[in-house]
Enzyme design. Structure first.
Site, PDB file in Angstrom:
ATOM      1  N   GLU A   6       9.299  -0.102  -3.100  1.00 36.04           N
ATOM      2  CA  GLU A   6      10.440   0.930  -3.551  1.00 36.04           C
ATOM      3  C   GLU A   6      11.072   0.717  -4.421  1.00 36.04           C
ATOM      4  OE1 GLU A   6      12.924   3.436  -1.396  1.00 36.04           O
ATOM      5  OE2 GLU A   6      11.060   4.964  -0.589  1.00 36.04           O
ATOM      6  N   PRO A  53       0.972  -1.874  -0.024  1.00 39.25           N
ATOM      7  CA  PRO A  53      -0.053   0.353   0.367  1.00 39.25           C
ATOM      8  C   PRO A  53       0.982   1.548  -0.006  1.00 39.25           C
ATOM      9  CG  PRO A  53      -0.234  -0.828   1.672  1.00 39.25           C
ATOM     10  CD  PRO A  53       0.941  -1.988   0.962  1.00 39.25           C
ATOM     11  N   ASN A 104       8.687  -7.782   4.712  1.00 40.91           N
ATOM     12  CA  ASN A 104       8.574  -6.974   4.086  1.00 40.91           C
ATOM     13  C   ASN A 104       9.398  -6.148   4.561  1.00 40.91           C
ATOM     14  OD1 ASN A 104       6.598  -3.013   4.357  1.00 40.91           O
ATOM     15  ND2 ASN A 104       7.521  -4.289   2.820  1.00 40.91           N
ATOM     16  N   CYS A 150       3.376   3.139   8.852  1.00 38.18           N
ATOM     17  CA  CYS A 150       3.352   4.575   8.931  1.00 38.18           C
ATOM     18  C   CYS A 150       4.685   4.936   9.668  1.00 38.18           C
ATOM     19  CB  CYS A 150       3.052   5.295   8.307  1.00 38.18           C
ATOM     20  SG  CYS A 150       3.771   6.814   7.153  1.00 38.18           S
ATOM     21  N   VAL A 194       0.770   5.746  -0.911  1.00 38.93           N
ATOM     22  CA  VAL A 194      -0.269   6.829  -0.962  1.00 38.93           C
ATOM     23  C   VAL A 194       0.140   7.354  -1.992  1.00 38.93           C
ATOM     24  CG1 VAL A 194      -0.399   9.493   0.131  1.00 38.93           C
ATOM     25  CG2 VAL A 194      -0.732   7.306   1.671  1.00 38.93           C
ATOM     26  N   LYS A 223      -0.254  -4.184   9.019  1.00 39.35           N
ATOM     27  CA  LYS A 223       1.024  -3.766   8.759  1.00 39.35           C
ATOM     28  C   LYS A 223       1.698  -3.426   9.500  1.00 39.35           C
ATOM     29  CE  LYS A 223       3.493  -2.515   5.353  1.00 39.35           C
ATOM     30  NZ  LYS A 223       4.530  -2.149   5.127  1.00 39.35           N
TER      31      LYS A 223
END
Length: 413
Positions: free
Chosen positions: A259, A45, A234, A130, A47, A169
């Site tokens: 990324e 996910p 991740n 985040c 943004v 997450k």
């Protein structure tokens, strides 16, 4: 709470935890372009960046599970325009399986937001990863991990009311005590979640402090809880070799990338792209723009239109824009999709002029915090990549996801 319930509606019993639900999803929606379908190869996910056209591009090149951009529960509860972006108009049958990510800490607001997308997705994910200041101010993301009672109250509320599986997450907690993180993950699993994604870094590991993700801790979590729910790993996925090594170390059910995929989506492709590429970055830029024209990000693609497309081109063509400052400035200044297509044509002419080799292409934008992390910053130093991104964002203001121009992809390097 019963705020989300219609009058006379009976309570929905919690969804039973099925250890194999991810495997069943991958079997239900197989991707013939994936390097493998026994493990989830996941688009994170992000943004304004895991928008529909980008997800479709990643699926074309092997991703077999995608997450939506983060949906801000606070904005969804107050803005009709924002809410409209997540009401199903952005759907296409090819975009499955799909999990929608939501951020927030208010149980009722998060559940109300989940109701908007619940009929259209295969799961709901809560952003506890985040690390940005915007997440601290909004009381969501990785900062929720340090508020155990708030987090568990949220999780239990969602488990009790959702009609689709719940995913969380997370990151590793700050500090040297890995056992504290593992214990917290156990409490979250006990609360009834159906999927856990662990980013193997703390919230302080970002930008120049990124470092390699801690796959060993993810592996320990898999040993402890992997017999109960699927767990994704991740972090530190540069290419498919990293995918295989991460799966070997962690024994996870899947690998999530952000990324490296943003710069080079074919990481998961059935046709290996290492050590030499057959699919070039220019081709990817062209294909993305065509998808973005078919599914405009601002009209249901869950992105912010030209800004979203521009940022993707910056990732795809980062090496070219580093070498050609005039082209980089043009990318910054154009205000239309046609203008961005003109930039791609200019890049194509540059490639033809120098007899560019696709086979020798390497990641560039992905490496910005790795190759340059130890370089001193001086007043006379050339513009760095983060400044490029600020420049590309110039004049945009607060984006549709409430991130004030910050890089809000959660730092899933």
């Amino acid at each position: 709470s019963t705020k989300d319930k219609k009058e006379g509606e009976l309570p929905t019993p919690p969804i039973a935890v099925d250890r194999q639900w991810i495997s069943k999803l991958l079997q239900k929606f197989p991707n013939s372009n994936s390097r493998r379908n026994d493990k989830a190869l996941v688009v994170a996910p992000m943004v304004d960046q895991s928008d529909l056209p980008f997800r479709l591009l990643c699926r074309r090149y092997g991703a077999n599970l995608c997450f939506t951009p983060m949906i801000h529960a606070g904005l969804a509860s107050t803005s009709k325009t924002y809410r409209a972006k997540f009401m199903g108009t952005w759907l296409t049958p090819e975009d499955r399986p799909l999990i929608a990510q939501i951020c927030g800490s208010d149980p009722d607001k998060v559940l109300t937001t989940a109701r908007l997308v619940e009929p259209y997705v295969d799961g709901i994910d809560i952003n506890c990863g985040c690390p940005q200041d915007i997440a601290r101010r909004g009381n969501y993301g990785a900062f929720l991990l340090e508020q155990e009672d708030t987090l568990l109250t949220l999780v239990k509320h969602l488990v009790a009311h959702l009609r689709v599986p719940l995913s969380i997450k997370v990151r590793i907690l700050p500090g040297p005590d890995i056992e504290a993180s593992l214990a917290l993950y156990g409490k979250i699993v006990d609360a009834g979640i159906h999927l856990l994604t662990i980013h193997g870094r703390t919230r302080t590991q970002k930008a120049g402090l990124t470092g390699h993700a801690d796959w060993e801790t993810i592996g320990k979590a898999v040993e402890l809880y992997g017999d109960r729910i699927p767990i994704f790993a991740n972090g530190s996925i540069q290419d498919y070799d990293d995918v295989e090594e991460c799966l070997r170390v962690t024994n996870a059910d899947g690998v999530m990338s952000s990324e490296s995929l943003l710069e080079y989506p074919p990481i998961f492709y059935r046709i290996p792209q290492t050590p030499e590429r057959t699919i070039g970055r220019l081709q990817l830029a062209m294909e993305y723009v065509q998808l973005a024209k078919q599914y405009p990000p601002e009209k249901g693609g869950q992105g912010s239109g030209v800004k979203c497309i521009r940022m993707h081109l910056h990732r795809f063509l980062h090496q070219d824009l580093q070498e050609d400052t005039a082209l980089r400035q043009k990318v910054v200044e154009v205000k239309s999709v046609a203008g961005l297509e003109s930039c791609i044509e200019d890049c194509q002419q540059n490639h033809l002029r120098v007899n560019h080799s696709i086979a020798s292409e390497k990641l560039s934008w992905y490496r910005r915090h790795r190759d340059g992390a130890s370089k001193p910053v001086t007043a006379s130093a050339p513009r760095d990549d983060d400044e490029d991104e600020d420049l590309l964002d110039e004049g945009v203001g607060v984006d549709l996801f409430g991130c004030d121009g910050e890089d809000c992809n959660g730092g899933d390097y």
